[in-house]
Design an enzyme around this catalytic site. Structure first.
Site, PDB file in Angstrom:
ATOM      1  CG  ASN A   6       7.366   2.673   7.995  1.00 57.13           C
ATOM      2  OD1 ASN A   6       7.943   1.666   8.393  1.00 57.13           O
ATOM      3  ND2 ASN A   6       6.146   2.630   7.495  1.00 57.13           N
ATOM      4  CG  HIS A   9      11.032  -2.263   5.345  1.00 58.59           C
ATOM      5  ND1 HIS A   9      10.312  -3.428   5.169  1.00 58.59           N
ATOM      6  CD2 HIS A   9      10.330  -1.291   4.709  1.00 58.59           C
ATOM      7  CE1 HIS A   9       9.237  -3.173   4.432  1.00 58.59           C
ATOM      8  NE2 HIS A   9       9.236  -1.885   4.154  1.00 58.59           N
ATOM      9  NE  ARG A  17      19.907 -15.975   9.386  1.00 62.04           N
ATOM     10  CZ  ARG A  17      21.224 -15.901   9.559  1.00 62.04           C
ATOM     11  NH1 ARG A  17      21.745 -15.668  10.725  1.00 62.04           N
ATOM     12  NH2 ARG A  17      22.027 -16.050   8.522  1.00 62.04           N
ATOM     13  CG  HIS A  42       1.657  -1.507   7.952  1.00 60.94           C
ATOM     14  ND1 HIS A  42       1.629  -1.547   6.585  1.00 60.94           N
ATOM     15  CD2 HIS A  42       0.507  -2.083   8.354  1.00 60.94           C
ATOM     16  CE1 HIS A  42       0.502  -2.124   6.170  1.00 60.94           C
ATOM     17  NE2 HIS A  42      -0.197  -2.469   7.238  1.00 60.94           N
ATOM     18  NE  ARG A  44       1.740  -6.251   5.139  1.00 70.81           N
ATOM     19  CZ  ARG A  44       1.546  -5.551   4.032  1.00 70.81           C
ATOM     20  NH1 ARG A  44       2.172  -4.405   3.851  1.00 70.81           N
ATOM     21  NH2 ARG A  44       0.737  -5.985   3.098  1.00 70.81           N
ATOM     22  NE  ARG A  48       4.116  -8.967   4.480  1.00 69.12           N
ATOM     23  CZ  ARG A  48       3.680  -8.579   3.266  1.00 69.12           C
ATOM     24  NH1 ARG A  48       4.402  -7.744   2.550  1.00 69.12           N
ATOM     25  NH2 ARG A  48       2.559  -9.029   2.775  1.00 69.12           N
ATOM     26  CG  HIS A  49       7.100  -5.441   8.561  1.00 67.09           C
ATOM     27  ND1 HIS A  49       6.063  -4.841   9.215  1.00 67.09           N
ATOM     28  CD2 HIS A  49       6.947  -5.129   7.242  1.00 67.09           C
ATOM     29  CE1 HIS A  49       5.316  -4.190   8.355  1.00 67.09           C
ATOM     30  NE2 HIS A  49       5.809  -4.351   7.132  1.00 67.09           N
ATOM     31  CD  GLU A  69       2.098   3.084   7.485  1.00 65.23           C
ATOM     32  OE1 GLU A  69       2.236   1.966   6.964  1.00 65.23           O
ATOM     33  OE2 GLU A  69       2.784   4.047   7.180  1.00 65.23           O
ATOM     34  CB  THR A  99       5.322  -2.177  -0.249  1.00 61.53           C
ATOM     35  OG1 THR A  99       5.108  -1.052   0.593  1.00 61.53           O
ATOM     36  CG2 THR A  99       5.274  -1.732  -1.708  1.00 61.53           C
ATOM     37  CB  THR A 100       0.800  -0.035   1.349  1.00 62.79           C
ATOM     38  OG1 THR A 100       1.234  -0.501   2.624  1.00 62.79           O
ATOM     39  CG2 THR A 100      -0.664   0.300   1.388  1.00 62.79           C
ATOM     40  CD  GLU A 150       1.093   8.569   4.838  1.00 62.65           C
ATOM     41  OE1 GLU A 150       0.730   8.325   6.014  1.00 62.65           O
ATOM     42  OE2 GLU A 150       2.112   8.087   4.324  1.00 62.65           O
ATOM     43  CG  HIS A 193       4.429   3.927  -0.675  1.00 58.12           C
ATOM     44  ND1 HIS A 193       5.111   3.268  -1.646  1.00 58.12           N
ATOM     45  CD2 HIS A 193       3.954   2.968   0.163  1.00 58.12           C
ATOM     46  CE1 HIS A 193       5.043   1.970  -1.426  1.00 58.12           C
ATOM     47  NE2 HIS A 193       4.352   1.762  -0.323  1.00 58.12           N
ATOM     48  N   GLY A 194       7.701   5.430  -1.114  1.00 58.62           N
ATOM     49  CA  GLY A 194       8.698   5.401  -2.184  1.00 58.62           C
ATOM     50  C   GLY A 194       9.635   6.598  -2.227  1.00 58.62           C
ATOM     51  N   GLY A 217      10.217   5.242   4.964  1.00 65.09           N
ATOM     52  CA  GLY A 217      10.708   4.051   5.635  1.00 65.09           C
ATOM     53  C   GLY A 217      11.822   3.337   4.909  1.00 65.09           C
TER      54      GLY A 217
HETATM   55  N1  PXP Z   1       3.047   5.767   4.294  1.00 62.23           N
HETATM   56  C1  PXP Z   1       2.284   4.652   4.277  1.00 62.23           C
HETATM   57  C2  PXP Z   1       0.831   4.785   4.556  1.00 62.23           C
HETATM   58  C3  PXP Z   1       2.844   3.388   4.038  1.00 62.23           C
HETATM   59  O1  PXP Z   1       2.054   2.286   4.008  1.00 62.23           O
HETATM   60  C4  PXP Z   1       4.240   3.296   3.836  1.00 62.23           C
HETATM   61  C5  PXP Z   1       4.865   1.949   3.646  1.00 62.23           C
HETATM   62  O2  PXP Z   1       4.693   1.185   4.786  1.00 62.23           O
HETATM   63  C6  PXP Z   1       5.002   4.471   3.879  1.00 62.23           C
HETATM   64  C7  PXP Z   1       4.382   5.692   4.086  1.00 62.23           C
HETATM   65  C8  PXP Z   1       6.491   4.461   3.711  1.00 62.23           C
HETATM   66  O3  PXP Z   1       6.854   4.005   2.442  1.00 62.23           O
HETATM   67  P1  PXP Z   1       8.357   3.681   2.124  1.00 62.23           P
HETATM   68  O4  PXP Z   1       8.756   2.513   2.974  1.00 62.23           O
HETATM   69  O5  PXP Z   1       8.349   3.367   0.667  1.00 62.23           O
HETATM   70  O6  PXP Z   1       9.159   4.911   2.467  1.00 62.23           O
END
Ligand code: PXP
Length: 245
Positions: A6, A9, A17, A42, A44, A48-49, A69, A99-100, A150, A193-194, A217
């Site tokens: 992902n 970021h 900037r 993603h 959004r 924002r990104h 996403e 975040t989500t 997921e 995630h995380g 990500g």
């Molecule tokens: N999967 C989904 C569906 C997400 O929304 C995110 C965050 O955008 C991630 C995975 C990745 O999460 P992380 O950035 O914490 O690795």
């Protein structure tokens, strides 16, 4: 187990900037070169990104699958139908969140999603739903016609990071049960995630027979910033020296 990278970021840093660097498109190309199996991004609602142009360029330049996403809105559906990523992952979205947070409430949105997914599926885009590892969410995902789920690993990651090893282990059991049910229902199973260098190995050990793919990500972007920092400083000093010659 495949890795979806992902690149959101990288764009967060650029948007700090509103400039042209670092480019998430460049990051996607590097991830592809490094062996990533998929690029995840993603778009959004508040942009924002990732920006619309990033998505279009990534779709044009990247050869590995693209996983978009997005929140289940009309605007995003139209973008998906136009850009045609390989997969769409529907996520809940709230402007004020960092975040989500939490998975999509597929149970509550069941009749809406049934209808919403039709055109996306007709366009041959794989549909995955980002859900908590809960039986009723998995069953509803099947009912609405998703191809995959997921599973949200955020709770596991937080528990692990807080050294709550026993609770983290219980959460892995919950993820395993949810994966099993999803597979029994004929859904493909992904997770994310995380996840970090530290907490990913325990999860892989437990879920390797059930989960096909992880999406990561923030941790990859964080490590990239720090591992590249020394080189970036040294190269900047070299450029100053050039000016002094
Ligand atoms: N999967 C989904 C569906 C997400 O929304 C995110 C965050 O955008 C991630 C995975 C990745 O999460 P992380 O950035 O914490 O690795």
């Amino acid at each position: 187990m495949r890795l979806g990278v992902n690149i959101d970021h990288v764009a967060t840093l650029r948007q700090a900037r509103r400039t042209f660097e670092p480019s998430p498109v460049f990051a996607a190309l590097i991830a592809q070169q490094a062996g990533a199996h998929q690029i995840t991004l993603h778009l959004r609602e508040d942009r924002r990104h990732i920006q619309d142009e990033d998505l279009r360029l990534i779709k044009k330049l990247i050869k590995i699958p693209i996983n978009l996403e997005m929140a289940p809105t009309e605007e995003m559906k139209n973008i998906a139908l136009e850009v045609k990523p390989n997969r769409v992952t529907l996520v809940p979205e709230r402007r004020e969140e960092i975040t989500t947070e939490g998975g999509l409430d597929v149970v509550r949105l069941e009749s809406f999603l049934k209808d919403y997914l039709k055109e996306i599926k007709l366009a041959n885009i794989e549909v995955s739903l980002f859900v908590e590892p809960e039986e009723e969410q998995i069953a509803a995902s099947k009912t609405v016609g998703a191809d995959a789920v997921e599973l949200h690993t955020g709770r596991y990651a937080n528990l692990w990071n807080e050294h709550k090893k026993e609770q983290a282990r219980e959460e892995l059991e919950r993820l395993k049960k949810a994966s099993l049910l999803a597979k029994e229902l004929g859904l493909r199973v992904y997770a994310g995630h995380g996840l970090t260098y530290h907490n990913v190995a325990d999860l892989v050990r437990e879920l390797k027979d059930y989960v096909e793919e992880l999406n990561v990500g923030h941790s990859i972007v964080s490590n990239a910033v720090l591992f590249g920092f020394e080189r970036a400083v040294k190269e900047f000093i070299e450029r100053i020296k050039e000016g002094l010659l």
